[in-house]
Write an enzyme that holds these catalytic residues in place. Sequence first.
Site, PDB file in Angstrom:
ATOM      1  N   LYS A  86     -34.446-106.041 -82.442  1.00 30.77           N
ATOM      2  CA  LYS A  86     -35.614-106.830 -82.025  1.00 30.77           C
ATOM      3  C   LYS A  86     -35.580-107.100 -80.518  1.00 30.77           C
ATOM      4  O   LYS A  86     -36.558-106.893 -79.817  1.00 30.77           O
ATOM      5  CB  LYS A  86     -35.663-108.179 -82.770  1.00 30.77           C
ATOM      6  CG  LYS A  86     -35.590-108.070 -84.282  1.00 30.77           C
ATOM      7  CD  LYS A  86     -35.608-109.424 -84.960  1.00 30.77           C
ATOM      8  CE  LYS A  86     -34.424-110.331 -84.663  1.00 30.77           C
ATOM      9  NZ  LYS A  86     -33.132-109.855 -85.218  1.00 30.77           N
ATOM     10  N   ARG A 113     -38.304-118.281 -88.326  1.00 30.81           N
ATOM     11  CA  ARG A 113     -37.190-117.844 -89.170  1.00 30.81           C
ATOM     12  C   ARG A 113     -37.126-118.602 -90.485  1.00 30.81           C
ATOM     13  O   ARG A 113     -36.269-118.296 -91.306  1.00 30.81           O
ATOM     14  CB  ARG A 113     -35.901-118.112 -88.412  1.00 30.81           C
ATOM     15  CG  ARG A 113     -35.186-116.866 -87.944  1.00 30.81           C
ATOM     16  CD  ARG A 113     -34.135-117.383 -87.024  1.00 30.81           C
ATOM     17  NE  ARG A 113     -32.969-116.601 -86.973  1.00 30.81           N
ATOM     18  CZ  ARG A 113     -32.637-115.858 -85.914  1.00 30.81           C
ATOM     19  NH1 ARG A 113     -33.449-115.739 -84.898  1.00 30.81           N
ATOM     20  NH2 ARG A 113     -31.495-115.244 -85.895  1.00 30.81           N
ATOM     21  N   ARG A 139     -22.143-104.709 -79.811  1.00 34.35           N
ATOM     22  CA  ARG A 139     -23.087-105.186 -78.782  1.00 34.35           C
ATOM     23  C   ARG A 139     -22.364-105.834 -77.600  1.00 34.35           C
ATOM     24  O   ARG A 139     -21.428-106.616 -77.759  1.00 34.35           O
ATOM     25  CB  ARG A 139     -24.046-106.207 -79.385  1.00 34.35           C
ATOM     26  CG  ARG A 139     -24.925-106.866 -78.308  1.00 34.35           C
ATOM     27  CD  ARG A 139     -26.056-107.682 -78.853  1.00 34.35           C
ATOM     28  NE  ARG A 139     -25.691-108.430 -80.013  1.00 34.35           N
ATOM     29  CZ  ARG A 139     -26.565-108.896 -80.895  1.00 34.35           C
ATOM     30  NH1 ARG A 139     -27.853-108.668 -80.738  1.00 34.35           N
ATOM     31  NH2 ARG A 139     -26.157-109.591 -81.931  1.00 34.35           N
ATOM     32  N   ARG A 161     -21.232-111.783 -77.365  1.00 31.88           N
ATOM     33  CA  ARG A 161     -21.712-113.086 -77.836  1.00 31.88           C
ATOM     34  C   ARG A 161     -20.700-113.704 -78.785  1.00 31.88           C
ATOM     35  O   ARG A 161     -20.103-113.000 -79.592  1.00 31.88           O
ATOM     36  CB  ARG A 161     -23.057-112.909 -78.557  1.00 31.88           C
ATOM     37  CG  ARG A 161     -24.229-112.912 -77.619  1.00 31.88           C
ATOM     38  CD  ARG A 161     -25.528-112.494 -78.247  1.00 31.88           C
ATOM     39  NE  ARG A 161     -25.792-113.021 -79.573  1.00 31.88           N
ATOM     40  CZ  ARG A 161     -26.917-112.772 -80.251  1.00 31.88           C
ATOM     41  NH1 ARG A 161     -27.864-112.025 -79.712  1.00 31.88           N
ATOM     42  NH2 ARG A 161     -27.094-113.264 -81.460  1.00 31.88           N
ATOM     43  N   ARG A 197     -24.440-114.726 -90.733  1.00 30.79           N
ATOM     44  CA  ARG A 197     -25.781-114.600 -90.127  1.00 30.79           C
ATOM     45  C   ARG A 197     -26.677-113.744 -91.014  1.00 30.79           C
ATOM     46  O   ARG A 197     -27.853-114.040 -91.201  1.00 30.79           O
ATOM     47  CB  ARG A 197     -25.669-113.998 -88.722  1.00 30.79           C
ATOM     48  CG  ARG A 197     -25.066-114.981 -87.730  1.00 30.79           C
ATOM     49  CD  ARG A 197     -24.683-114.326 -86.425  1.00 30.79           C
ATOM     50  NE  ARG A 197     -25.789-113.665 -85.774  1.00 30.79           N
ATOM     51  CZ  ARG A 197     -25.649-112.703 -84.866  1.00 30.79           C
ATOM     52  NH1 ARG A 197     -24.448-112.309 -84.499  1.00 30.79           N
ATOM     53  NH2 ARG A 197     -26.704-112.162 -84.310  1.00 30.79           N
TER      54      ARG A 197
HETATM   55  P1  AP5 Z   1     -30.434-106.141 -80.490  1.00 33.69           P
HETATM   56  O1  AP5 Z   1     -31.684-105.599 -79.899  1.00 33.69           O
HETATM   57  O2  AP5 Z   1     -29.611-107.075 -79.683  1.00 33.69           O
HETATM   58  O3  AP5 Z   1     -30.712-106.708 -81.961  1.00 33.69           O
HETATM   59  P2  AP5 Z   1     -31.472-108.030 -82.440  1.00 33.69           P
HETATM   60  O4  AP5 Z   1     -32.302-107.653 -83.613  1.00 33.69           O
HETATM   61  O5  AP5 Z   1     -32.150-108.702 -81.293  1.00 33.69           O
HETATM   62  O6  AP5 Z   1     -30.226-108.828 -82.968  1.00 33.69           O
HETATM   63  P3  AP5 Z   1     -29.718-110.335 -82.752  1.00 33.69           P
HETATM   64  O7  AP5 Z   1     -28.331-110.348 -83.323  1.00 33.69           O
HETATM   65  O8  AP5 Z   1     -29.892-110.799 -81.349  1.00 33.69           O
HETATM   66  O9  AP5 Z   1     -30.676-111.099 -83.681  1.00 33.69           O
HETATM   67  P4  AP5 Z   1     -30.469-112.475 -84.237  1.00 33.69           P
HETATM   68  O10 AP5 Z   1     -31.826-112.697 -84.777  1.00 33.69           O
HETATM   69  O11 AP5 Z   1     -29.363-112.669 -85.209  1.00 33.69           O
HETATM   70  O12 AP5 Z   1     -29.982-113.349 -82.986  1.00 33.69           O
HETATM   71  P5  AP5 Z   1     -30.695-114.491 -82.169  1.00 33.69           P
HETATM   72  O13 AP5 Z   1     -30.222-114.412 -80.787  1.00 33.69           O
HETATM   73  O14 AP5 Z   1     -32.147-114.511 -82.447  1.00 33.69           O
HETATM   74  O15 AP5 Z   1     -29.546-104.865 -80.900  1.00 33.69           O
HETATM   75  C1  AP5 Z   1     -28.282-105.028 -81.527  1.00 33.69           C
HETATM   76  C2  AP5 Z   1     -27.332-103.923 -81.045  1.00 33.69           C
HETATM   77  O16 AP5 Z   1     -27.830-102.658 -81.479  1.00 33.69           O
HETATM   78  C3  AP5 Z   1     -27.235-103.832 -79.517  1.00 33.69           C
HETATM   79  O17 AP5 Z   1     -25.935-103.496 -79.163  1.00 33.69           O
HETATM   80  C4  AP5 Z   1     -28.206-102.698 -79.142  1.00 33.69           C
HETATM   81  O18 AP5 Z   1     -27.789-102.017 -77.981  1.00 33.69           O
HETATM   82  C5  AP5 Z   1     -28.131-101.802 -80.373  1.00 33.69           C
HETATM   83  N1  AP5 Z   1     -29.401-101.151 -80.696  1.00 33.69           N
HETATM   84  C6  AP5 Z   1     -30.644-101.717 -80.682  1.00 33.69           C
HETATM   85  N2  AP5 Z   1     -31.567-100.817 -81.093  1.00 33.69           N
HETATM   86  C7  AP5 Z   1     -30.877 -99.679 -81.380  1.00 33.69           C
HETATM   87  C8  AP5 Z   1     -31.281 -98.394 -81.863  1.00 33.69           C
HETATM   88  N3  AP5 Z   1     -32.569 -98.117 -82.155  1.00 33.69           N
HETATM   89  N4  AP5 Z   1     -30.336 -97.465 -82.051  1.00 33.69           N
HETATM   90  C9  AP5 Z   1     -29.017 -97.742 -81.792  1.00 33.69           C
HETATM   91  N5  AP5 Z   1     -28.570 -98.927 -81.334  1.00 33.69           N
HETATM   92  C10 AP5 Z   1     -29.507 -99.895 -81.133  1.00 33.69           C
HETATM   93  O19 AP5 Z   1     -30.105-115.816 -82.883  1.00 33.69           O
HETATM   94  C11 AP5 Z   1     -28.781-116.224 -82.680  1.00 33.69           C
HETATM   95  C12 AP5 Z   1     -28.584-117.588 -83.346  1.00 33.69           C
HETATM   96  O20 AP5 Z   1     -29.442-118.569 -82.719  1.00 33.69           O
HETATM   97  C13 AP5 Z   1     -28.941-117.673 -84.828  1.00 33.69           C
HETATM   98  O21 AP5 Z   1     -27.866-117.244 -85.664  1.00 33.69           O
HETATM   99  C14 AP5 Z   1     -29.257-119.168 -84.989  1.00 33.69           C
HETATM  100  O22 AP5 Z   1     -28.092-119.940 -85.060  1.00 33.69           O
HETATM  101  C15 AP5 Z   1     -29.972-119.489 -83.685  1.00 33.69           C
HETATM  102  N6  AP5 Z   1     -31.435-119.277 -83.768  1.00 33.69           N
HETATM  103  C16 AP5 Z   1     -32.172-118.386 -83.054  1.00 33.69           C
HETATM  104  N7  AP5 Z   1     -33.474-118.466 -83.374  1.00 33.69           N
HETATM  105  C17 AP5 Z   1     -33.552-119.442 -84.333  1.00 33.69           C
HETATM  106  C18 AP5 Z   1     -34.640-119.964 -85.079  1.00 33.69           C
HETATM  107  N8  AP5 Z   1     -35.907-119.503 -84.927  1.00 33.69           N
HETATM  108  N9  AP5 Z   1     -34.370-120.936 -85.971  1.00 33.69           N
HETATM  109  C19 AP5 Z   1     -33.125-121.420 -86.148  1.00 33.69           C
HETATM  110  N10 AP5 Z   1     -32.041-120.947 -85.473  1.00 33.69           N
HETATM  111  C20 AP5 Z   1     -32.256-119.961 -84.570  1.00 33.69           C
END
Ligand code: AP5
Length: 226
Positions: A17, A92, A131, A164, A175
Amino acid sequence: MGLKRPLIFLGPPGAGKGTQARRLSEMYHVPHLSTGDMLRDHVSRGTDLGRKAKPIMDRGELVPDEIVLGIVGERIGRPDCAHGFLLDGFPRTMPQAQKLDEILEKRRFRKPLAVNFLVDHDVLVRRVAGRRVCSVGGEIYNVHELPPGQDGKCLLDGGALIQRSDDRAEVVLDRLAAFERQTRPLIEYYRSTGDLEEVDGSASVEDVRKKLLEIFAEHSVDGHCA
Ligand code: AP5
């Protein structure tokens, strides 16, 4: 450019994403609103909110709705969101989705378009473990698939790359479980209103981007939001 409809990127951790949202927000000249990035920013600045959120994030759980809704509500109200925005990792939970509907209606935005990124569990675990993120500009790399430069620094700004704290193997499974329990119901919610599309997130970064652009063209999302 801009976006006629706010975009929501839905999907489990590691689905890609953030990688796509960074590129597309530049292309459409609209803000990329990542609640994960906003919360990590509070953590690194040591704010009260960041001190509350950190232990929850480190356990792989979701931060309480009222905290996240406060941050997002304020952010959407800023002038740079007037021509559209891209939500990454928000909403979420069902209460977050319902509150977002209210905010959008009140501010006279059109209905959002949600895109769910489909990726197999094993690929997600491998991607998250590999990552690395630039500590300066936030560019996202992967030691397996999308490596940085030979010196291990960011190719864009030379920043040091970090892992991270919630990307540790023991947290990733929690997660993923939080996604299944609390976020998966949103897929049916947006499907039921006709506002859901799905993309194969296991394809290459370039192919996922192309598919997203096709979806956005079908829905005529280019242009001004309000
Ligand atoms: P990446 O693009 O970083 O993936 P992502 O889907 O953004 O994954 P996240 O882990 O950041 O999502 P998340 O939703 O768990 O984390 P968030 O920060 O929102 O890609 C991942 C890896 O794959 C990278 O290394 C990339 O290079 C590689 N890649 C990407 N595309 C690729 C492809 N096509 N082919 C090959 N490789 C590829 O949330 C973190 C924490 O914050 C949560 O756990 C929670 O505690 C809190 N939080 C955040 N938002 C909320 C909310 N709305 N409500 C409550 N808590 C929240």
